[in-house]
Design an enzyme around this catalytic site. Sequence first.
Site, PDB file in Angstrom:
ATOM      1  NE  ARG A 256      55.973  76.158 -28.333  1.00 57.32           N
ATOM      2  CZ  ARG A 256      55.429  76.719 -29.410  1.00 57.32           C
ATOM      3  NH1 ARG A 256      54.279  76.261 -29.881  1.00 57.32           N
ATOM      4  NH2 ARG A 256      56.031  77.706 -30.020  1.00 57.32           N
TER       5      ARG A 256
ATOM      6  CG  ASP B 154      62.620  66.980 -37.768  1.00 59.52           C
ATOM      7  OD1 ASP B 154      63.334  66.445 -36.915  1.00 59.52           O
ATOM      8  OD2 ASP B 154      61.388  67.108 -37.637  1.00 59.52           O
TER       9      ASP B 154
ATOM     10  CB  THR C  43      52.675  75.407 -19.952  1.00 59.15           C
ATOM     11  OG1 THR C  43      54.034  75.141 -20.367  1.00 59.15           O
ATOM     12  CG2 THR C  43      52.402  74.668 -18.657  1.00 59.15           C
TER      13      THR C  43
ATOM     14  CG  ASP D 190      61.773  70.683 -37.319  1.00 62.24           C
ATOM     15  OD1 ASP D 190      63.018  70.696 -37.181  1.00 62.24           O
ATOM     16  OD2 ASP D 190      60.992  70.520 -36.366  1.00 62.24           O
TER      17      ASP D 190
END
Length: 235
Positions: free
Chosen positions: A125, A226, A129, A223
Site C-alpha cells: 500500500r 509478522d 495514496t 499481522d
Amino acid sequence: MTITATQAAGPVDVTVNETVNETVHLLPQTRQLRALHTVIRDRHADLGRFVTTSGRIIRQLIETALDLLPYEPVDVQTPVGETYHGLRPAKPICGVPVVRAGESMEHELRAVSPGVRIGKILIQRDKVTKLPRLYYSALPADIDRHSVLLLDPMLATGGTALAAVEVLLDHGVAEDDIVFVALLSAPEGIAAVHARHPNLRIVTSAIEERLNENAYMIPGIGDFGDRYFGTDVPR
C-alpha cells in the site's frame, strides 16, 4: 443466504449475496478447525506453535483449492493388471504467493504438489495514496496456460487481491483459471473482489465479522506475516 462461520470468538453470521455464495468455498467449520483457529488467534501463541498450526489450516485450504481445478480422465493399470479410470489435472498448476505473507503458503502447496511452478507478486500500500501499488512480479512466461492458485493469507479490504488478480489477467490468465486462497476473509474484501470479478473463486477457512476503522479484521489474527516470520518480536 447466510453462512455461519463458527470461529474462536463463537458463531458469526455473515450475510453475503447469492453470487458470492456460489464462488466462496468455506472450509467445513469442524471442531478441529475451530481448535486450530483458537491457537493462531491467541496473542500469546509462540512462533513455533503459530507456524505449525497455521500450516495445518493452510494445507486444508490448498487441498480444497486443488479440488476446484479442472481435471480430465486418464486410465492407469493397477498392480493386479486391472484398469482404473482415474483423473489428472487438465492444466499444469502454478502457485503465485503475494509477497511476503503469501510465501507462508508456498511450503504447503509444494508438499502436496512437489513439481508445481511458483510465481511471485509484491504489492504494498502506497503510504500517500493508501492504494495498492505493484512493486515486483516474476511469473512463468506461459502462465496463461496454467491453473493458478493465488496465495495470500489475508483478504481484508480486497485492494491487494484485486491488484494481484489484475497482474494475472494482464499476463493472459483467464479469470476462470484463478483460485484465490486466503486463511481469513472479511465480508468487505469478498464483496470488493466480486464487485469486479463476480466469478472469481475464493477458498477460505473463516469469514470474519467485519473490518474495524483501521481495516483490521475482527476478531482477527493480527499481522499474519509478522507473526509467521517472527518479525513481531519486540527488540
